[in-house]
Enzyme design. Structure first.
Site, PDB file in Angstrom:
ATOM      1  N   ASN A   7       0.833  -1.191   0.114  1.00 16.34           N
ATOM      2  CA  ASN A   7       0.116   0.040   0.031  1.00 16.34           C
ATOM      3  C   ASN A   7       0.842   1.291   0.150  1.00 16.34           C
ATOM      4  O   ASN A   7       1.328   1.360   1.067  1.00 16.34           O
ATOM      5  CB  ASN A   7      -0.979  -0.201   1.298  1.00 16.34           C
ATOM      6  N   LYS A  14       3.074   0.702   3.526  1.00 16.04           N
ATOM      7  CA  LYS A  14       2.537  -0.330   4.204  1.00 16.04           C
ATOM      8  C   LYS A  14       2.715  -1.653   3.614  1.00 16.04           C
ATOM      9  O   LYS A  14       2.269  -1.644   2.340  1.00 16.04           O
ATOM     10  CB  LYS A  14       1.265   0.071   4.827  1.00 16.04           C
ATOM     11  N   ARG A  91      -2.464  -2.055  -3.336  1.00 14.92           N
ATOM     12  CA  ARG A  91      -3.589  -1.242  -3.130  1.00 14.92           C
ATOM     13  C   ARG A  91      -3.916  -0.118  -4.054  1.00 14.92           C
ATOM     14  O   ARG A  91      -2.779   0.354  -4.392  1.00 14.92           O
ATOM     15  CB  ARG A  91      -3.726  -0.758  -1.810  1.00 14.92           C
ATOM     16  N   HIS A 180     -12.930   3.343   0.192  1.00 13.19           N
ATOM     17  CA  HIS A 180     -12.825   2.229   1.185  1.00 13.19           C
ATOM     18  C   HIS A 180     -13.549   0.748   0.759  1.00 13.19           C
ATOM     19  O   HIS A 180     -13.908  -0.077   1.637  1.00 13.19           O
ATOM     20  CB  HIS A 180     -13.716   2.672   2.369  1.00 13.19           C
ATOM     21  N   HIS A 208     -17.715   2.455   8.122  1.00 13.25           N
ATOM     22  CA  HIS A 208     -16.208   2.377   8.303  1.00 13.25           C
ATOM     23  C   HIS A 208     -15.844   3.679   8.896  1.00 13.25           C
ATOM     24  O   HIS A 208     -15.803   4.842   8.215  1.00 13.25           O
ATOM     25  CB  HIS A 208     -15.533   1.935   6.781  1.00 13.25           C
ATOM     26  N   GLY A 210     -12.930   6.032  10.597  1.00 12.68           N
ATOM     27  CA  GLY A 210     -11.479   6.211  10.948  1.00 12.68           C
ATOM     28  C   GLY A 210     -11.116   7.516  10.899  1.00 12.68           C
ATOM     29  O   GLY A 210     -11.994   8.470  10.776  1.00 12.68           O
ATOM     30  N   ARG A 241     -11.661  15.974   7.437  1.00  5.26           N
ATOM     31  CA  ARG A 241     -12.448  16.445   6.385  1.00  5.26           C
ATOM     32  C   ARG A 241     -13.829  16.760   6.557  1.00  5.26           C
ATOM     33  O   ARG A 241     -14.492  15.983   7.646  1.00  5.26           O
ATOM     34  CB  ARG A 241     -12.497  15.241   5.525  1.00  5.26           C
ATOM     35  N   ARG A 285     -10.071   9.752  20.346  1.00  2.00           N
ATOM     36  CA  ARG A 285      -9.505   9.272  21.959  1.00  2.00           C
ATOM     37  C   ARG A 285      -9.602  10.875  22.690  1.00  2.00           C
ATOM     38  O   ARG A 285      -9.886  11.027  23.882  1.00  2.00           O
ATOM     39  CB  ARG A 285      -8.321   8.694  22.163  1.00  2.00           C
ATOM     40  N   GLY A 331     -10.680   2.162  12.692  1.00  2.00           N
ATOM     41  CA  GLY A 331     -10.054   2.561  14.031  1.00  2.00           C
ATOM     42  C   GLY A 331     -11.012   2.983  15.200  1.00  2.00           C
ATOM     43  O   GLY A 331     -11.155   2.643  16.265  1.00  2.00           O
ATOM     44  N   GLU A 384      -8.273  -5.149   5.355  1.00  2.00           N
ATOM     45  CA  GLU A 384      -7.928  -4.774   3.673  1.00  2.00           C
ATOM     46  C   GLU A 384      -6.902  -5.585   3.192  1.00  2.00           C
ATOM     47  O   GLU A 384      -7.044  -6.052   2.033  1.00  2.00           O
ATOM     48  CB  GLU A 384      -7.745  -3.218   3.622  1.00  2.00           C
TER      49      GLU A 384
HETATM   50  P1  AMP Z   1      -8.000   4.523  11.107  1.00  2.00           P
HETATM   51  O1  AMP Z   1      -7.929   5.568  10.326  1.00  2.00           O
HETATM   52  O2  AMP Z   1      -9.153   3.527  10.738  1.00  2.00           O
HETATM   53  O3  AMP Z   1      -6.617   3.786  11.540  1.00  2.00           O
HETATM   54  O4  AMP Z   1      -8.720   4.942  12.540  1.00  2.00           O
HETATM   55  C1  AMP Z   1      -7.987   6.138  13.359  1.00  2.00           C
HETATM   56  C2  AMP Z   1      -8.752   6.830  14.226  1.00  2.00           C
HETATM   57  O5  AMP Z   1      -9.139   5.735  15.162  1.00  2.00           O
HETATM   58  C3  AMP Z   1      -7.873   7.527  15.291  1.00  2.00           C
HETATM   59  O6  AMP Z   1      -7.705   8.800  14.825  1.00  2.00           O
HETATM   60  C4  AMP Z   1      -8.821   7.623  16.424  1.00  2.00           C
HETATM   61  O7  AMP Z   1      -9.734   8.728  16.239  1.00  2.00           O
HETATM   62  C5  AMP Z   1      -9.847   6.376  16.347  1.00  2.00           C
HETATM   63  N1  AMP Z   1      -9.306   5.394  17.620  1.00  2.00           N
HETATM   64  C6  AMP Z   1      -8.359   4.534  17.713  1.00  2.00           C
HETATM   65  N2  AMP Z   1      -8.508   4.052  18.870  1.00  2.00           N
HETATM   66  C7  AMP Z   1      -9.503   4.458  19.568  1.00  2.00           C
HETATM   67  C8  AMP Z   1     -10.181   4.263  20.802  1.00  2.00           C
HETATM   68  N3  AMP Z   1      -9.515   3.216  21.837  1.00  2.00           N
HETATM   69  N4  AMP Z   1     -11.191   4.929  21.237  1.00  2.00           N
HETATM   70  C9  AMP Z   1     -11.696   5.886  20.185  1.00  2.00           C
HETATM   71  N5  AMP Z   1     -11.242   6.151  19.077  1.00  2.00           N
HETATM   72  C10 AMP Z   1     -10.172   5.399  18.648  1.00  2.00           C
END
Ligand code: AMP
Length: 398
Positions: A7, A14, A91, A180, A208, A210, A241, A285, A331, A384
Site C-alpha cells: 500500500n 505499508k 492497493r 474504502h 467504516h 476512521g 475532512r 480518543r 479505528g 483490507e
Molecule cells: P483508522 O484511520 O481506521 O486507523 O482510525 C484511526 C482513528 O481511530 C484515530 O484517529 C482515532 O480517532 C480512532 N481510535 C483509535 N483507537 C480508539 C479508541 N480506543 N477510542 C476511540 N477512538 C479510537
C-alpha cells in the site's frame, strides 16, 4: 503461495507478506517519511523479531529495495530469496469506471490507470510509483491491482449521478465513485459469514469509521450506495475532512476570506471535520477524554458525528428496503464504545438494544446488540490486506 501486499502512499509504504496456504502473516512493515528527513522502516516478523532501520530513503525505489532486503535478512527476515514471492497485490485507490474488479497489471492497464490520476491526484501517483518499482524489482512476480472504488461500481445510476448538468458527467466523468471499497467488501462478507447468512440474501450497512469515514449500503453482496463521492471528501464529517456541506459555502468563503482554490481545498480536507468543529483534535480518543472533562466543543463534535451516522443509517435502510446487520469497523468503529453507544441509542426505534457489556470490547469480532431485535449490530475489524491478498491469489492462480 507467498503474496506481498503493498500500500503505497505519497511518503509511506505499508506492506504485509502473507502465506496464503493458511492465510497467515509472515511479516508486516511500514516505511515512513520517504523523501523526507528522518525516514525509517520498521518490520515485525511472525516470530516477533523487530527490525528498525533509520536511514535515508530518498524515494520509493530506495524504500522498496530496503524493504525487500529486510525480508531476506538472515537474522530478521522470513524468506531466503525474493523469488519466493509469487505475486504482489497493490492497493490502488481510484479505478474510475474502467475497473470494476481487481486486475492483473500489464502495460495496457497501467496506461489506463495513469489516466485516472486526474481523478485522484494525491493517491493514484504514489500507487503507480509503487507498482512500477515492484515490477522492476520483482519481474518474476505477477502484479495485481485491487481498487478502493471497484466494489462501488455496482451502485445504480440513479444513486451515482449528481444533480448537475449531465454533460459534465460525460465530459469529465463527474459522478459518485465511493472509496474504502475493499474494507466494505471484506467486512460485509465476514458479517454474513459470522451470522450464517447467505451473501445473496443479506442487507447490511457498513460504517467504516476512521480518520476517513464512509458508510455503505450492501445488498446481497453488492454496494448499492455509499457516502463518499467523486472524492473522499463528502459524507460524514471526518477527522479533518468536512463531509457534506452546502456547496455554495465554497464561493462564499473564497470571496469573504479571499481564499484560492488550493486554500479552500486545504480548509475542507485538512482543517475541518471534528478537528475544525472542536478546535482541539482529529483523534476521537482526545475528543472523548475532553468531552468527559466538560469540553463543550468536543462534545458537539462527537454528537455531530453520531447524528450524521444515525441519519445515513436511516437513509440507507430505506435504500435497502430493510436491514439485517449494522456493522462497525475502522479505528473508531472497532475501538470506540462511546461512538457505538451514541449511534445505537439513536437507532433504538429499529428495535436495537445495546448490550453494554459486549459493547465494551475493542478490536474484536463481536455482536453488540441484544438478541431479538430484527437488526443485529456488530463489530467486524477490517482486514483490507487479507482481502487484497485473496483477490491477488485468485487472479495469480488462474
Ligand atoms: P483508522 O484511520 O481506521 O486507523 O482510525 C484511526 C482513528 O481511530 C484515530 O484517529 C482515532 O480517532 C480512532 N481510535 C483509535 N483507537 C480508539 C479508541 N480506543 N477510542 C476511540 N477512538 C479510537
Amino acid at each position: 503461495m507467498l503474496i506481498l501486499v503493498v500500500n503505497c502512499g505519497s511518503s509511506s509504504i505499508k506492506y504485509k507478506l502473507m502465506d496464503m496456504k493458511q492465510e497467515s502473516v509472515l511479516l508486516t512493515g511500514l516505511a515512513e517519511r520517504i523523501g523526507l528527513v528522518g525516514s525509517r522502516i520498521k518490520q515485525v516478523s511472525h516470530t516477533e523479531k523487530e527490525l528498525v532501520l533509520e536511514q535515508d530513503l530518498p524515494d520509493h525505489k530506495a524504500a522498496l529495495e530496503t524493504i525487500l532486503k529486510g525480508m531476506t535478512d538472515p537474522q530478521y527476515g522470513v524468506i531466503e530469496d525474493i523469488s519466493m514471492i509469487k505475486a504482489v497485490g497493490h492497493r490502488a485507490v481510484h479505478g474510475g469506471e474502467k475497473f470494476n474488479k481487481s486486475v492483473i497489471i500489464d502495460e495496457e492497464m497501467m496506461q489506463e490507470f495513469e489516466v485516472l490520476s486526474e481523478l485522484a491526484p494525491l493517491h493514484n501517483p504514489p500507487n503507480i510509483v509503487g507498482i512500477r518499482t515492484c515490477q522492476a524489482l520483482m519481474p518474476h512476480a505477477i502484479q495485481v491491482g485491487v481498487f478502493d472504488t471497484a466494489f462501488h461500481q455496482s451502485i445504480p445510476k440513479h444513486a451515482y449521478i449528481y444533480g448537475i448538468p449531465y454533460d459534465l458527467y460525460e465530459k469529465y466523468k463527474i459522478r459518485k465513485y465511493g472509496f474504502h471499497g475493499t474494507s466494505h467488501k471484506y467486512v460485509s462478507g465476514r458479517a454474513a459469514e459470522i451470522l450464517g447468512k447467505s451473501a445473496d440474501d443479506f442487507k447490511a450497512i457498513v460504517c467504516h469509521l476512521g480518520n476517513g469515514s464512509s458508510i455503505t449500503a450492501v445488498k446481497n453482496g453488492e454496494s448499492i450506495d455509499t457516502t463518499m463521492g467523486f472524492t473522499p471528501l463528502p459524507g460524514l464529517p471526518m477527522g479533518t475532512r468536512s463531509g457534506d456541506i452546502d456547496p455554495a459555502i465554497i464561493p462564499f468563503l473564497m470571496e469573504k476570506e479571499d481564499l484560492s482554490i488550493g486554500q479552500v481545498n486545504d480548509l475542507l480536507n485538512k482543517k475541518s471535520g471534528v478537528l475544525g468543529i472542536s478546535g482541539l483534535s482529529s483523534d476521537f480518543r482526545d475528543l472523548e477524554d475532553a468531552a468527559v472533562e466538560g469540553n463543550e466543543r468536543a462534545e458537539l463534535a462527537l454528537s455531530i458525528f453520531a447524528y450524521s451516522i444515525i441519519k445515513w443509517v436511516g437513509a440507507f435502510t430505506a435504500a435497502l428496503g430493510g436491514l439485517d446487520a449494522l456493522i462497525f469497523t475502522g479505528g473508531i468503529g472497532e475501538n470506540s464504545k462511546d461512538v457505538r453507544e451514541r449511534v445505537l441509542k439513536g437507532l433504538a426505534y429499529m428495535g436495537i438494544e445495546i448490550d453494554e457489556d459486549k459493547n465494551k470490547s475493542r478490536g474484536k469480532e463481536v455482536i453488540v446488540s441484544k438478541p431479538g431485535a430484527g437488526v443485529t449490530a456488530m463489530v467486524v475489524p477490517t482486514n483490507e490486506e487479507l482481502m487484497i491478498a485473496r483477490e491477488t491469489l485468485e487472479l495469480a492462480s488462474n
